[in-house]
Design an enzyme around this catalytic site. Structure first.
Site, short mmCIF file in Angstrom:
data_model
loop_
_atom_site.label_atom_id
_atom_site.label_comp_id
_atom_site.label_asym_id
_atom_site.label_seq_id
_atom_site.Cartn_x
_atom_site.Cartn_y
_atom_site.Cartn_z
N ARG A 1 35.33 44.14 52.98
CA ARG A 1 36.78 44.19 52.88
C ARG A 1 37.22 45.66 52.84
O ARG A 1 36.41 46.56 52.58
CB ARG A 1 37.26 43.48 51.61
CG ARG A 1 37.15 41.98 51.67
CD ARG A 1 37.54 41.31 50.36
NE ARG A 1 36.54 41.51 49.32
CZ ARG A 1 36.65 41.05 48.08
NH1 ARG A 1 37.74 40.39 47.71
NH2 ARG A 1 35.69 41.26 47.20
N HIS B 1 38.24 44.48 36.59
CA HIS B 1 37.47 43.56 35.76
C HIS B 1 36.71 44.33 34.68
O HIS B 1 35.47 44.30 34.60
CB HIS B 1 36.50 42.74 36.62
CG HIS B 1 37.17 41.92 37.68
ND1 HIS B 1 37.92 40.80 37.39
CD2 HIS B 1 37.21 42.07 39.03
CE1 HIS B 1 38.39 40.29 38.51
NE2 HIS B 1 37.98 41.04 39.51
N GLU C 1 44.06 42.55 39.03
CA GLU C 1 43.92 41.23 38.40
C GLU C 1 44.74 41.04 37.14
O GLU C 1 44.79 39.92 36.62
CB GLU C 1 42.44 40.95 38.10
CG GLU C 1 41.84 41.73 36.95
CD GLU C 1 41.28 43.09 37.36
OE1 GLU C 1 40.62 43.74 36.53
OE2 GLU C 1 41.50 43.51 38.53
N ASP D 1 32.99 37.67 37.84
CA ASP D 1 33.63 38.98 37.78
C ASP D 1 34.07 39.34 36.37
O ASP D 1 34.17 40.52 36.03
CB ASP D 1 34.85 39.03 38.71
CG ASP D 1 34.48 39.39 40.14
OD1 ASP D 1 33.49 40.11 40.32
OD2 ASP D 1 35.18 38.94 41.06
#
Length: 373
Positions: free
Chosen positions: A18, A98, A120, A272
């Site tokens: 990615r 994370h 996140e 994660d």
């Protein structure tokens, strides 16, 4: 408007293809007056060539060191060991972090006085996690594909076909957690014809799932006793629990594995955040599984990376509005204007500004609004 130097490094985590910004996203930064530096071949494996980035207005540079000279770093996964020495005080890092289960990364970001904003923990007005949601959707769907593959005999599984065949019952799939990951996993598993049960402790969520899927999906209130009972018959168990910012709770103990069928499969999407099975250890796409007490464990820590092109497109659709706000306004003003965006600030100039991370790792918590002042 503040003109920023924006860096997009090549991801270096195992089998991670990615990229933090697409050429279209880069074009948006450039049109807004910013300079963008993209590491050579950052998106090449998923069809985004260096030439595409150059046409979008970026400068393609040969080394990560040159990228990390930028004011704002936009990437996907948390920085790896070789990247920490490239960071400098006051640099803004915008990516998945994370931190709660990762004491070493947290220490590095604190010592280097980086401004670390985690995808996140950003929230929206509905209390959802808009920058985690697209990857949770993908991870939920991949978890079923991965589980089905691991159930095959050649991969250590018990040789059960998820949807069964006429005259043969389908696999029993248990999903712990009814959020975005769990719902997408249930959709995929039901689509393949499996017998699916989903567990959660939010009764409103269970009611919603029951109303939406009716008799196709079994819903149960989660408890250790219920989990233990279901594990004895399950072929595939998917862990999909999340407490934003916190280390994932351990819901399946090593002792419970002894009651499971040999060749059954655990897929830990919560890895994660440390994992929700006691026997979970982070794995990679190149070596995704291992076996404990005859139970196959799939614990890949960057599951959406398996479908890196789709994942990059889904992620950048969500992150671009936030990233351009940081670039245009500067991070202090961008976060101060939006208290829900401010929830993404995890580390600021040596201080931990996310309460769950501070609690889990033993740091003093500092209110982010105080830091921004």
């Amino acid at each position: 408007m503040i003109k920023q130097k924006i860096g997009v490094p090549k991801e270096i985590k195992n089998m991670e293809f990615r990229v933090g910004a697409t050429p279209t996203m880069v074009m948006g930064f450039v049109e807004a007056g910013h300079s963008v530096f993209v590491e050579k071949n950052a998106g090449a494996r998923i069809g985004y060539s260096d030439e595409m980035y150059q046409k979008a207005g970026a400068k393609v540079v040969p080394t990560a060191k040159q990228v990390y000279e930028s004011d704002l770093i936009i990437k996907v996964k948390e920085p790896q060991n070789s990247e920490f020495p490239l960071m400098h005080e006051g640099q803004v890092l915008f990516c998945y972090l994370h931190l709660a289960p990762d004491a070493e990364q947290t220490r590095q970001l604190i010592e280097r006085k980086v401004v670390a904003i985690a995808y996140e923990t950003v929230e929206d007005k509905q209390g959802r996690l808009p920058l985690l949601t697209p990857m949770s959707e993908i991870a939920g769907r991949i978890s079923v594909q991965a589980g089905a593959y691991a159930l095959q005999m050649a991969n250590g599984g018990r040789g059960v076909l998820l949807g069964g065949v006429p005259g043969v019952k389908p696999a029993e799939v248990v999903i712990i957690g009814g959020g975005v990951v769990g719902t997408n996993a249930a959709q995929m598993a039901m689509g393949l014809g499996a017998d699916v049960t989903i567990l959660d402790r939010d009764l409103d969520r269970l009611r919603l799932l029951d109303m939406h899927y009716g008799g196709r999906l079994k819903t149960l209130y989660s408890s250790p006793q219920i989990i233990g009972k279901l594990l004895r018959h399950a072929d595939l168990i998917i862990g999909a629990v999340l407490i934003p910012g916190k280390k994932a709770p351990s819901l399946v103990s090593k002792e419970m594995l002894k009651d499971m069928k040999a060749g059954s499969v655990l897929v830990d999407v919560s890895i994660d955040q440390g994992g929700c099975f006691e026997t979970s250890m982070a794995t990679t796409h190149s070596e995704p599984t291992y076996i404990v007490d005859d139970v196959v464990h799939y614990c890949v820590a960057n599951m959406p990376g398996a479908c890196a092109r789709s994942a990059t497109q889904a992620l950048t659709n969500a992150t671009y509005p936030y990233a351009i706000k940081i670039a245009n306004l500067g991070y202090k003003q961008a976060l101060s204007q939006d208290p829900l965006f401010m929830k993404g600030l995890n580390v600021h100039h040596g201080k931990v500004t996310n309460a769950p991370v501070a609690k889990d790792l033993g740091y003093e918590y500092v209110d982010p609004s105080t830091c921004l002042q």
